[in-house]
Design a protein around this motif. Structure first.
Motif, PDB file in Angstrom:
ATOM      1  N   TYR A  20       0.831  -1.201   0.000  1.00 49.16           N
ATOM      2  CA  TYR A  20       0.000   0.000   0.000  1.00 49.16           C
ATOM      3  C   TYR A  20       0.871   1.260   0.000  1.00 49.16           C
ATOM      4  CZ  TYR A  20      -3.467   3.381   1.704  1.00 49.16           C
ATOM      5  OH  TYR A  20      -4.275   4.467   1.861  1.00 49.16           O
ATOM      6  N   GLN A  21       1.888   1.268   0.854  1.00 45.93           N
ATOM      7  CA  GLN A  21       2.795   2.417   0.929  1.00 45.93           C
ATOM      8  C   GLN A  21       3.530   2.624  -0.391  1.00 45.93           C
ATOM      9  OE1 GLN A  21       3.294   4.724   3.432  1.00 45.93           O
ATOM     10  NE2 GLN A  21       1.462   3.790   4.269  1.00 45.93           N
ATOM     11  N   ALA A  22       3.969   1.535  -1.009  1.00 47.10           N
ATOM     12  CA  ALA A  22       4.678   1.636  -2.285  1.00 47.10           C
ATOM     13  C   ALA A  22       3.770   2.239  -3.358  1.00 47.10           C
ATOM     14  CB  ALA A  22       5.185   0.262  -2.717  1.00 47.10           C
ATOM     15  N   LYS A  23       2.499   1.830  -3.346  1.00 44.91           N
ATOM     16  CA  LYS A  23       1.559   2.373  -4.334  1.00 44.91           C
ATOM     17  C   LYS A  23       1.305   3.859  -4.087  1.00 44.91           C
ATOM     18  CE  LYS A  23      -1.003  -1.795  -5.519  1.00 44.91           C
ATOM     19  NZ  LYS A  23      -2.311  -2.484  -5.449  1.00 44.91           N
ATOM     20  N   ILE A  24       1.143   4.233  -2.840  1.00 48.57           N
ATOM     21  CA  ILE A  24       0.884   5.641  -2.491  1.00 48.57           C
ATOM     22  C   ILE A  24       2.050   6.532  -2.900  1.00 48.57           C
ATOM     23  CG2 ILE A  24       0.803   7.229  -0.523  1.00 48.57           C
ATOM     24  CD1 ILE A  24      -1.121   5.447   0.811  1.00 48.57           C
ATOM     25  N   HIS A  25       3.264   6.079  -2.649  1.00 53.60           N
ATOM     26  CA  HIS A  25       4.451   6.903  -2.901  1.00 53.60           C
ATOM     27  C   HIS A  25       4.942   6.800  -4.344  1.00 53.60           C
ATOM     28  CE1 HIS A  25       4.653   8.129   1.225  1.00 53.60           C
ATOM     29  NE2 HIS A  25       4.703   6.884   1.646  1.00 53.60           N
ATOM     30  N   GLY A  26       4.189   6.100  -5.181  1.00 54.40           N
ATOM     31  CA  GLY A  26       4.516   6.056  -6.598  1.00 54.40           C
ATOM     32  C   GLY A  26       5.806   5.322  -6.913  1.00 54.40           C
ATOM     33  N   GLU A  27       6.040   4.226  -6.221  1.00 54.45           N
ATOM     34  CA  GLU A  27       7.234   3.413  -6.510  1.00 54.45           C
ATOM     35  C   GLU A  27       7.112   2.816  -7.913  1.00 54.45           C
ATOM     36  OE1 GLU A  27       9.861   3.106  -4.559  1.00 54.45           O
ATOM     37  OE2 GLU A  27       9.045   4.071  -2.790  1.00 54.45           O
ATOM     38  N   ILE A  32       6.615  -2.642  -7.011  1.00 53.77           N
ATOM     39  CA  ILE A  32       5.241  -2.943  -6.592  1.00 53.77           C
ATOM     40  C   ILE A  32       4.914  -4.405  -6.890  1.00 53.77           C
ATOM     41  CG2 ILE A  32       2.814  -2.479  -7.142  1.00 53.77           C
ATOM     42  CD1 ILE A  32       3.598   0.496  -7.365  1.00 53.77           C
ATOM     43  N   GLU A  33       5.318  -4.878  -8.058  1.00 52.64           N
ATOM     44  CA  GLU A  33       5.050  -6.278  -8.426  1.00 52.64           C
ATOM     45  C   GLU A  33       5.787  -7.237  -7.498  1.00 52.64           C
ATOM     46  OE1 GLU A  33       3.349  -9.443 -10.476  1.00 52.64           O
ATOM     47  OE2 GLU A  33       2.830  -7.323 -10.410  1.00 52.64           O
ATOM     48  N   LYS A  34       7.009  -6.901  -7.156  1.00 57.69           N
ATOM     49  CA  LYS A  34       7.788  -7.735  -6.229  1.00 57.69           C
ATOM     50  C   LYS A  34       7.093  -7.809  -4.867  1.00 57.69           C
ATOM     51  CE  LYS A  34      12.344  -7.927  -4.064  1.00 57.69           C
ATOM     52  NZ  LYS A  34      13.620  -7.206  -3.901  1.00 57.69           N
ATOM     53  N   LEU A  35       6.636  -6.665  -4.359  1.00 56.51           N
ATOM     54  CA  LEU A  35       5.937  -6.635  -3.077  1.00 56.51           C
ATOM     55  C   LEU A  35       4.616  -7.392  -3.159  1.00 56.51           C
ATOM     56  CD1 LEU A  35       6.560  -2.932  -2.051  1.00 56.51           C
ATOM     57  CD2 LEU A  35       7.522  -4.956  -0.951  1.00 56.51           C
ATOM     58  N   ARG A  36       3.920  -7.269  -4.288  1.00 53.24           N
ATOM     59  CA  ARG A  36       2.650  -7.967  -4.465  1.00 53.24           C
ATOM     60  C   ARG A  36       2.846  -9.477  -4.456  1.00 53.24           C
ATOM     61  NH1 ARG A  36      -0.575 -10.453  -7.863  1.00 53.24           N
ATOM     62  NH2 ARG A  36       0.946 -10.475  -9.538  1.00 53.24           N
ATOM     63  N   ARG A  37       3.881  -9.929  -5.161  1.00 48.04           N
ATOM     64  CA  ARG A  37       4.172 -11.369  -5.194  1.00 48.04           C
ATOM     65  C   ARG A  37       4.545 -11.889  -3.806  1.00 48.04           C
ATOM     66  NH1 ARG A  37       5.502 -13.679 -10.500  1.00 48.04           N
ATOM     67  NH2 ARG A  37       5.183 -12.045 -12.039  1.00 48.04           N
ATOM     68  N   ARG A  38       5.311 -11.092  -3.069  1.00 48.68           N
ATOM     69  CA  ARG A  38       5.715 -11.483  -1.719  1.00 48.68           C
ATOM     70  C   ARG A  38       4.487 -11.598  -0.815  1.00 48.68           C
ATOM     71  NH1 ARG A  38      10.077  -7.691   0.618  1.00 48.68           N
ATOM     72  NH2 ARG A  38      11.265  -8.545  -1.102  1.00 48.68           N
ATOM     73  N   MET A  39       3.578 -10.623  -0.935  1.00 54.26           N
ATOM     74  CA  MET A  39       2.356 -10.648  -0.132  1.00 54.26           C
ATOM     75  C   MET A  39       1.496 -11.855  -0.497  1.00 54.26           C
ATOM     76  SD  MET A  39      -0.748  -7.905   0.187  1.00 54.26           S
ATOM     77  CE  MET A  39      -1.505  -8.489  -1.303  1.00 54.26           C
TER      78      MET A  39
END
Length: 58
Positions: A20-27, A32-39
């Motif tokens: 969520y933070q990565a999406k908000i801060h425009g990473e 974002i895909e890496k974080l999504r896969r990890r989640m």
């Protein structure tokens, strides 16, 4: 088993927050895909733990 599930739920919540933070801060999309896969992997682990505990009647 309940303690492991509780810890896994907390970990999933943490990963969700990071995403969520990565999406908000425009990473970047790659991050974002890496974080999504990890989640998603942590959620899958949690679901398996819940499934196993239901089978045991725990």
């Amino acid at each position: 088993m309940k303690e492991e599930i509780r810890k896994q739920r907390a970990l999933v919540a943490q990963r969700h927050h990071e995403l969520y933070q990565a999406k908000i801060h425009g990473e970047g999309l790659a991050k974002i895909e890496k974080l999504r896969r990890r989640m998603m992997a942590e959620e899958k682990k949690l679901n398996m733990m819940i499934f196993v505990s239901q089978g045991k009647g725990d």
